[in-house]
Motif scaffolding. Sequence first.
Motif, mmCIF file in Angstrom:
data_model
loop_
_atom_site.group_PDB
_atom_site.id
_atom_site.type_symbol
_atom_site.label_atom_id
_atom_site.label_comp_id
_atom_site.label_asym_id
_atom_site.label_seq_id
_atom_site.Cartn_x
_atom_site.Cartn_y
_atom_site.Cartn_z
ATOM 1 N N GLY A 1 -81.401 26.214 -43.813
ATOM 2 C CA GLY A 1 -80.239 27.061 -44.080
ATOM 3 C C GLY A 1 -79.700 26.858 -45.483
ATOM 4 N N GLY A 2 -79.627 25.628 -45.915
ATOM 5 C CA GLY A 2 -79.178 25.344 -47.281
ATOM 6 C C GLY A 2 -80.099 25.937 -48.321
ATOM 7 N N PHE A 3 -81.408 25.821 -48.064
ATOM 8 C CA PHE A 3 -82.383 26.388 -48.999
ATOM 9 C C PHE A 3 -82.272 27.905 -49.041
ATOM 10 N N VAL A 4 -82.176 28.537 -47.884
ATOM 11 C CA VAL A 4 -82.061 29.999 -47.826
ATOM 12 C C VAL A 4 -80.764 30.467 -48.495
ATOM 13 N N GLY A 5 -79.680 29.728 -48.283
ATOM 14 C CA GLY A 5 -78.419 30.079 -48.930
ATOM 15 C C GLY A 5 -78.502 30.020 -50.442
ATOM 16 N N GLU A 6 -79.139 28.964 -50.955
ATOM 17 C CA GLU A 6 -79.308 28.865 -52.414
ATOM 18 C C GLU A 6 -80.207 29.975 -52.933
ATOM 19 N N LEU A 7 -81.250 30.292 -52.166
ATOM 20 C CA LEU A 7 -82.176 31.340 -52.583
ATOM 21 C C LEU A 7 -81.487 32.701 -52.604
ATOM 22 N N ILE A 8 -80.753 33.033 -51.563
ATOM 23 C CA ILE A 8 -80.028 34.319 -51.518
ATOM 24 C C ILE A 8 -78.982 34.368 -52.626
ATOM 25 N N GLY A 9 -78.280 33.258 -52.828
ATOM 26 C CA GLY A 9 -77.245 33.227 -53.861
ATOM 27 C C GLY A 9 -77.789 33.387 -55.263
ATOM 28 N N SER A 10 -79.038 32.972 -55.481
ATOM 29 C CA SER A 10 -79.616 33.092 -56.819
ATOM 30 C C SER A 10 -79.903 34.541 -57.177
ATOM 31 N N ALA B 1 -67.790 37.134 -55.311
ATOM 32 C CA ALA B 1 -67.396 36.387 -54.115
ATOM 33 C C ALA B 1 -68.593 36.093 -53.212
ATOM 34 N N ALA B 2 -69.499 37.068 -53.075
ATOM 35 C CA ALA B 2 -70.657 36.862 -52.206
ATOM 36 C C ALA B 2 -71.551 35.756 -52.740
ATOM 37 N N LYS B 3 -71.763 35.723 -54.053
ATOM 38 C CA LYS B 3 -72.587 34.668 -54.649
ATOM 39 C C LYS B 3 -71.934 33.306 -54.440
ATOM 40 N N MET B 4 -70.622 33.271 -54.612
ATOM 41 C CA MET B 4 -69.922 31.997 -54.431
ATOM 42 C C MET B 4 -70.006 31.531 -52.976
ATOM 43 N N LEU B 5 -69.966 32.477 -52.035
ATOM 44 C CA LEU B 5 -70.063 32.121 -50.624
ATOM 45 C C LEU B 5 -71.412 31.464 -50.316
ATOM 46 N N PHE B 6 -72.479 31.999 -50.903
ATOM 47 C CA PHE B 6 -73.805 31.474 -50.610
ATOM 48 C C PHE B 6 -74.148 30.220 -51.415
ATOM 49 N N THR B 7 -73.614 30.085 -52.602
ATOM 50 C CA THR B 7 -74.034 28.974 -53.452
ATOM 51 C C THR B 7 -73.070 27.793 -53.467
ATOM 52 N N LYS B 8 -71.832 28.009 -53.090
ATOM 53 C CA LYS B 8 -70.872 26.897 -53.116
ATOM 54 C C LYS B 8 -71.201 25.928 -51.992
ATOM 55 N N SER B 9 -71.228 24.665 -52.331
ATOM 56 C CA SER B 9 -71.566 23.650 -51.331
ATOM 57 C C SER B 9 -70.618 22.466 -51.469
ATOM 58 N N VAL B 10 -70.572 21.698 -50.418
ATOM 59 C CA VAL B 10 -69.738 20.506 -50.373
ATOM 60 C C VAL B 10 -70.651 19.310 -50.155
#
Length: 88
Positions: free
Chosen positions: A20-29, A35-44
Amino acid sequence: MKTRELTFIVVALLLGAILGGFVGELIGSFLPPGAAKMLFTKSVNIGFETARVQLYSLSFTIGLMFKINFVSVLGVLLVIIYFRWWYI
C-alpha cells in the motif's frame, strides 16, 4: 488460532502496509501538485532511529521505523477485511 495462522496474518498485514505504501508513492508521483498528491505522498514516520551499542566484544545496531501513508492504511484495512470475511 494456531501459531501458523497468526504468523500468516502478521505477514499479510505487513505486506499490505508495504505494498500500500509503495502504491501510494507510485500514484502520488504521477499526480499534479495539489491536495490529491499530498494525500497520496504524505507519510508519517513512527518508530525510533537506529542506535548502535558497542560493548567490549559485541556491537550491534537496532532500529525500527514505520513509514505510514494513506494507501498503506488502506492496504492494512483491506487485509483485515479479507481475513475477517475469510474466518467468519
